[in-house]
Write a protein that holds these residues in place. Structure first.
Motif, short mmCIF file in Angstrom:
data_model
loop_
_atom_site.label_atom_id
_atom_site.label_comp_id
_atom_site.label_asym_id
_atom_site.label_seq_id
_atom_site.Cartn_x
_atom_site.Cartn_y
_atom_site.Cartn_z
N LEU A 113 8.50 -3.12 6.94
CA LEU A 113 8.64 -4.52 6.90
C LEU A 113 8.93 -5.36 8.23
CD1 LEU A 113 7.96 -7.24 5.29
CD2 LEU A 113 10.58 -7.01 4.44
N VAL A 114 9.87 -4.77 8.71
CA VAL A 114 10.27 -5.52 10.15
C VAL A 114 9.22 -5.38 11.00
CG1 VAL A 114 11.79 -5.33 11.98
CG2 VAL A 114 12.96 -5.18 9.73
N LYS A 115 8.59 -4.17 11.18
CA LYS A 115 7.33 -4.02 12.06
C LYS A 115 6.44 -4.89 11.72
CE LYS A 115 4.76 -0.32 14.37
NZ LYS A 115 4.40 1.14 14.14
N LEU A 116 6.14 -5.17 10.67
CA LEU A 116 4.89 -6.08 9.97
C LEU A 116 5.25 -7.50 10.35
CD1 LEU A 116 3.05 -5.83 6.72
CD2 LEU A 116 4.18 -8.12 7.39
N LEU A 158 17.18 -7.92 6.79
CA LEU A 158 16.25 -8.73 7.85
C LEU A 158 17.53 -9.54 8.43
CD1 LEU A 158 13.18 -9.99 5.78
CD2 LEU A 158 13.18 -8.61 7.48
N GLN A 159 18.35 -9.91 7.82
CA GLN A 159 19.72 -10.82 8.57
C GLN A 159 20.34 -9.71 9.59
OE1 GLN A 159 21.65 -11.84 5.03
NE2 GLN A 159 21.08 -13.96 5.07
N PRO A 195 13.91 -16.02 14.18
CA PRO A 195 12.96 -16.13 13.09
C PRO A 195 13.35 -16.46 11.71
CG PRO A 195 12.19 -14.16 14.40
CD PRO A 195 13.69 -14.50 14.88
N ARG A 196 12.60 -17.25 11.18
CA ARG A 196 13.20 -17.78 9.87
C ARG A 196 12.33 -17.14 8.92
NH1 ARG A 196 12.19 -23.92 10.83
NH2 ARG A 196 10.48 -22.53 11.77
#
Length: 127
Positions: free
Chosen positions: A112-115, A21-22, A2-3
């Motif tokens: 944030l990752v979960k969202l 995120l990376q 995902p970008r």
């Protein structure tokens, strides 16, 4: 992979979010303001755009509105440490302009990752 496009004027926050995120497998690009974010999205669309609400040049609400108008398929997450401004709900205003989700600052990176996973309909093994 995902970008993700992060549009935020806070250099330290952009760097921290990008790093996290990376680490979980996203390709991340950064923009320091709304105009740069819109240009970056035009050049290479992202799967999810994280937009800070209060920024110089083009603020987050104007950025959300422009992205939504030009790219209706974009997944947009509004971010802010302020919940109300001039008596208006920042979250409701962002949603009215096209934000898919809102996350209040400060937040945990895992939140944030979960969202993002929820928006994309993905999940990591063991998450």
């Amino acid at each position: 992979m995902p970008r993700i496009l992060i549009v935020d004027d806070d250099v330290a926050l952009r760097a921290a979010l990008a790093k996290h995120l990376q680490r979980v497998g996203h390709v991340v690009r950064l923009a320091a303001d709304g105009d740069a974010g819109v240009r970056a999205f035009r050049q290479e669309p992202a799967d999810v755009v994280l937009v800070d609400i209060f920024m110089p040049v083009r603020g987050g609400l104007a950025t959300i509105e422009k992205l939504r108008r030009e790219h209706p398929q974009a997944k947009i997450v509004a971010m802010s440490g302020v919940t109300t401004a001039v008596g208006l709900s920042v979250q409701q205003h962002a949603a009215a302009l096209g934000a898919d989700r809102f996350i209040g600052k400060p937040f945990e990176a895992a939140e944030l990752v979960k969202l993002i996973e929820g928006l994309l309909g993905t999940s990591r093994p063991g998450a």
